[in-house]
Design an enzyme around this catalytic site. Structure first.
Site, short mmCIF file in Angstrom:
data_model
loop_
_atom_site.label_atom_id
_atom_site.label_comp_id
_atom_site.label_asym_id
_atom_site.label_seq_id
_atom_site.Cartn_x
_atom_site.Cartn_y
_atom_site.Cartn_z
N LYS A 1 2.68 74.58 22.96
CA LYS A 1 3.37 75.45 22.09
C LYS A 1 2.74 76.95 22.36
CE LYS A 1 5.66 73.60 18.66
NZ LYS A 1 5.29 72.17 18.28
N ARG A 2 1.58 77.14 22.67
CA ARG A 2 0.98 78.67 23.01
C ARG A 2 1.67 79.15 24.04
NH1 ARG A 2 -3.19 79.12 26.39
NH2 ARG A 2 -3.27 77.14 26.57
#
Ligand code: GLU
Length: 475
Positions: free
Chosen positions: A251-252
């Site tokens: 996600k990062r």
């Protein structure tokens, strides 16, 4: 025995498919897989089909299916015909399992889960492979109990299965690694492995382009094609996308749904171009049109190393697409973006202003967000409220310059050349450079100090509005 997939038939019509599981959004990796399939088919006059793999009822949701359809539509990846629901084809899957049973390619296995677990424990203790070997494989139907059973594939135990993958090359699997997988469960529902093969066959899929996390599945799936005497499609297993640090995408890193990319202000055309380059290349070409991508895209250009997601590159490609976009199409993208991000729609007058200013606005805007920021001066209502920096720029000395400029602007012909001369004259009469007057002018016209060129702004909003905004600021 050595079996090599695929049965490449030059005369076979090109049919590709995207087969997402509706358990979440259309994430960026899935979007890239869909794009590759779309490009491959559309560039060859073939068909691009969509199959929703919703067999896992516990994890599949209608919301996720909707998000996938919306994401594909937004990205401009249109599919042929209706989206197919895998779940709805369960009857057909069972029929094929029965056909394999009848031909001897599959068998009924009555082993209970306790028996299978005991087998595994024994195998572990003796250091043997824990792949289950059913005692029912060669049993006589006359000996079958009246008990629940699953249908298992009778997989070859010796030799190897070779996948002739268009990206990965020849990949060999020892058949001893491929167990007698379950095709139909005790409750009559098909397993994923069976469903995929039956659906791909029935849909006439000629090329399976998907993530390389499915490479191992391909070896097992080939066994089903062979058992049914079906043509094996061309497989192209593409490396997954990694983060800029080379690690698995998280996600990062931007492992987000495409709707997030939409919200960030990327245009579908820009994102298509960037995603096409994510794992595929055509020489050094970075920025290209859809027509070029459709002409150039091929499986040979797909690399074996994982591509890295890079927002700097995405911004660059996106900016180039905004710069080369048709003005009206860009306005349409901007309006879709405003709607998607819940911002107020443009009024008729604002639309006209934005469209007229588009040649200036689209220069050096990397995203629709930046384009919208640049268009800020068009969307304002008088009196313009200056932000903190703009208020500072409107100091007494600056205000007196703006007052001096007013009569000049009343008579100047409204061309860039004359406007520039008028503004420069006022500044020079005070021994100042253009910058000294440009700053308060920005503040008066836009309420900000970071804006497009003051002359562009004046031309776009016109004489009357320019004078009115200056009058407001100097009042
Ligand atoms: N439904 C699988 C997935 O979402 C894809 C299966 C396939 O492409 O064969 O990973």
């Amino acid at each position: 025995m050595s079996d090599t997939a695929a049965d490449t038939r030059p005369d076979r019509p090109v049919v590709t498919r995207f087969a997402p599981s509706p358990t979440g959004f259309l994430h960026i990796g899935g979007a890239r897989t869909a794009l590759f399939n779309w490009l491959y088919a559309r560039g060859r006059g073939g068909k691009f089909l969509l199959r929703i793999e919703d067999t896992d009822r516990a994890r599949s949701t209608p919301e996720a299916t909707q998000a996938i359809l919306d994401g594909l539509r937004w990205l401009g990846l249109d599919w042929d015909g209706e989206a197919i629901s895998q779940f709805e084809r369960a009857g057909r899957h069972a029929e094929v399992a029965q056909a394999m049973l009848a031909s001897g390619a599959a068998y009924k296995c009555f082993a209970t889960s306790e028996e299978i677990e005991a087998f595994r424990e024994g195998a572990r203790a003796e250091g043997r492979s824990t792949l289950y070997q059913s005692p029912w494989r060669d049993s006589d139907p006359g000996d079958h109990p009246d008990a629940p059973y699953v249908i298992r594939l009778k997989a070859p135990r010796e030799g190897e299965t070779v996948i002739d993958d268009a990206v990965q090359g020849h990949v060999r699997f020892g058949n001893e690694q491929l167990d007698d997988m379950v095709l139909l469960r005790g409750d009559g529902t098909p397993t994923y492995m069976l469903a995929v093969v039956v659906d791909d066959h029935d849909m006439g899929v000629s090329h399976v382009i998907r993530g390389d996390d499915h490479l191992n599945n391909a070896a097992r799936q080939v066994l089903v094609y062979r058992a049914m005497g079906w043509a094996v499609p061309v497989f192209a297993h593409i490396p997954l996308i990694h983060g800029p640090d080379g690690k698995k995408l998280s996600k990062r890193h931007g492992a987000l749904g495409v709707e997030e990319y939409c919200r960030m202000g990327y245009t579908p055309a820009g994102l298509r171009n960037y995603l096409a380059r994510l794992g595929w290349s055509h020489g050094d070409d970075e920025v290209f049109t859809d027509a070029q991508a459709l002409e150039w895209f091929d499986l040979e250009g797909i690399g074996r190393a994982p591509a890295r997601l890079d927002f700097k590159k995405l911004d660059h490609v996106s900016g180039q697409h905004i710069a080369m976009a048709d003005d009206a199409a860009l306005l349409h993208d901007l309006e879709s973006w405003l709607a998607a991000t819940g911002q107020p729609a443009l009024t008729e007058a604002q639309r006209d202003g934005v469209l007229q200013a588009m040649p200036h606005l689209k220069d050096r805007a990397k995203t629709l967000f930046q384009l919208y920021e640049k268009a800020h001066f068009i969307l304002l209502e008088r009196p313009v409220a200056p932000d903190e920096k703009a208020a500072k720029a409107l100091d007494p000395e600056s205000l007196s310059m703006l007052r001096e400029l007013t009569p000049q602007l009343q008579t100047a012909s409204w061309t860039r050349h004359e406007l520039e001369a008028a503004v420069r004259d006022v500044a020079e009469a005070r021994g100042q450079g253009l910058g000294k007057i440009a700053q308060p002018l920005r503040a008066a016209l836009a309420g900000r100090t970071a804006t497009p060129s003051v002359f562009d702004m004046m031309i776009v909003i016109g004489r009357e509005e320019t004078l009115a905004r200056i009058a407001d600021a100097t009042a």
